[in-house]
Design an enzyme around this catalytic site. Structure first.
Site, PDB file in Angstrom:
ATOM      1  N   PHE A  28      36.224  31.502  46.372  1.00  0.00           N
ATOM      2  CA  PHE A  28      36.888  32.633  46.696  1.00  0.00           C
ATOM      3  C   PHE A  28      36.094  34.234  47.478  1.00  0.00           C
ATOM      4  CE2 PHE A  28      40.040  36.519  47.699  1.00  0.00           C
ATOM      5  CZ  PHE A  28      41.122  35.939  48.006  1.00  0.00           C
ATOM      6  N   ALA A  62      37.466  34.721  41.072  1.00  0.00           N
ATOM      7  CA  ALA A  62      36.883  35.593  39.281  1.00  0.00           C
ATOM      8  C   ALA A  62      37.707  35.222  38.520  1.00  0.00           C
ATOM      9  CB  ALA A  62      36.659  36.776  40.077  1.00  0.00           C
ATOM     10  N   LEU A  63      38.664  34.917  38.092  1.00  0.00           N
ATOM     11  CA  LEU A  63      39.368  35.161  36.948  1.00  0.00           C
ATOM     12  C   LEU A  63      39.103  33.473  36.466  1.00  0.00           C
ATOM     13  CD1 LEU A  63      43.004  36.735  37.647  1.00  0.00           C
ATOM     14  CD2 LEU A  63      41.016  38.064  36.442  1.00  0.00           C
ATOM     15  N   ALA A  86      32.864  37.223  43.963  1.00  0.00           N
ATOM     16  CA  ALA A  86      32.613  38.148  44.668  1.00  0.00           C
ATOM     17  C   ALA A  86      34.415  38.721  44.436  1.00  0.00           C
ATOM     18  CB  ALA A  86      32.845  38.153  46.180  1.00  0.00           C
ATOM     19  N   THR A  92      45.874  46.200  47.552  1.00  0.00           N
ATOM     20  CA  THR A  92      47.061  46.696  46.350  1.00  0.00           C
ATOM     21  C   THR A  92      46.062  46.282  45.171  1.00  0.00           C
ATOM     22  OG1 THR A  92      46.374  43.852  45.627  1.00  0.00           O
ATOM     23  CG2 THR A  92      48.196  44.903  47.165  1.00  0.00           C
ATOM     24  N   HIS A  94      45.490  44.560  42.778  1.00  0.00           N
ATOM     25  CA  HIS A  94      44.683  43.599  42.791  1.00  0.00           C
ATOM     26  C   HIS A  94      43.560  43.710  42.250  1.00  0.00           C
ATOM     27  CE1 HIS A  94      45.335  38.884  42.077  1.00  0.00           C
ATOM     28  NE2 HIS A  94      43.638  39.198  43.000  1.00  0.00           N
ATOM     29  N   ASN A 119      25.662  38.597  34.756  1.00  0.00           N
ATOM     30  CA  ASN A 119      27.743  38.862  35.238  1.00  0.00           C
ATOM     31  C   ASN A 119      26.844  38.844  36.647  1.00  0.00           C
ATOM     32  OD1 ASN A 119      29.473  39.915  36.840  1.00  0.00           O
ATOM     33  ND2 ASN A 119      30.053  40.570  34.850  1.00  0.00           N
ATOM     34  N   ARG A 133      24.683  42.932  49.782  1.00  0.00           N
ATOM     35  CA  ARG A 133      24.552  43.326  48.037  1.00  0.00           C
ATOM     36  C   ARG A 133      24.415  41.642  47.983  1.00  0.00           C
ATOM     37  NH1 ARG A 133      27.851  46.525  44.852  1.00  0.00           N
ATOM     38  NH2 ARG A 133      26.205  45.790  43.123  1.00  0.00           N
TER      39      ARG A 133
END
Length: 159
Positions: A28, A62-63, A86, A92, A94, A119, A133
């Protein structure tokens, strides 16, 4: 000022020769995660980690990163792991859910398995911040993985 005379100090090397590093990256926000991954691998190569000692896994978002990290950590094949992703703020709630839960998941895996995890999951307000970044954060994640792997080895050897 404190007196540090006689105190044993452990200093981790950033020499990556012989280290085995696993990387989990989310697909993602692909342009950003690709930049993170490229910078991370470039840094690992600069630090001497042989390409054959780097294993990459790709997950949807990421989850999903913590579960893949956990499985990799339980193989006992890696000296350190890297999480790359990222999470860009939207309109929202989320964003908070994904940012907080992915960070907590990475920390939990690290503490439960004892395998250091750098991380490199960016959490930014917009895509421009993430793009600005990604190179520095990707390189930093590679460096942190090598440093932590070496520090834990030194602790095991000297303490």
């Amino acid at each position: 000022m404190a007196n540090f005379e006689g105190i044993k100090e452990l200093e981790a090397s950033i020499e990556g020769d012989g280290l085995r590093i696993g990387i989990v990256t989310s697909r993602f926000n692909g342009e950003i995660t690709e930049g993170l991954l490229n910078a991370c691998i470039e840094e690992l190569n600069k630090l001497g980690v042989p390409p054959g000692n780097i294993t990459m896994a790709s997950v949807a978002g990421a989850l999903e990163i913590p579960l893949a990290l956990q499985r990799m950590a339980h193989t006992d094949l890696f000296d350190a792991l890297v999480a790359l992703g990222a999470v860009v703020r939207g309109e929202t709630y989320h964003f908070e859910i994904v940012a907080n839960n992915s960070a907590q998941g990475v920390s939990t895996v690290q503490m439960e398995t004892g395998v250091p995890i750098a991380n490199g999951i960016l959490t930014t307000d917009d895509e421009d911040q993430a793009l600005a970044r990604m190179s520095a954060k990707g390189a930093e994640a590679g460096r942190v993985a090598v440093e932590m792997a070496n520090l834990l080895r030194q602790i095991d050897d000297e303490c």
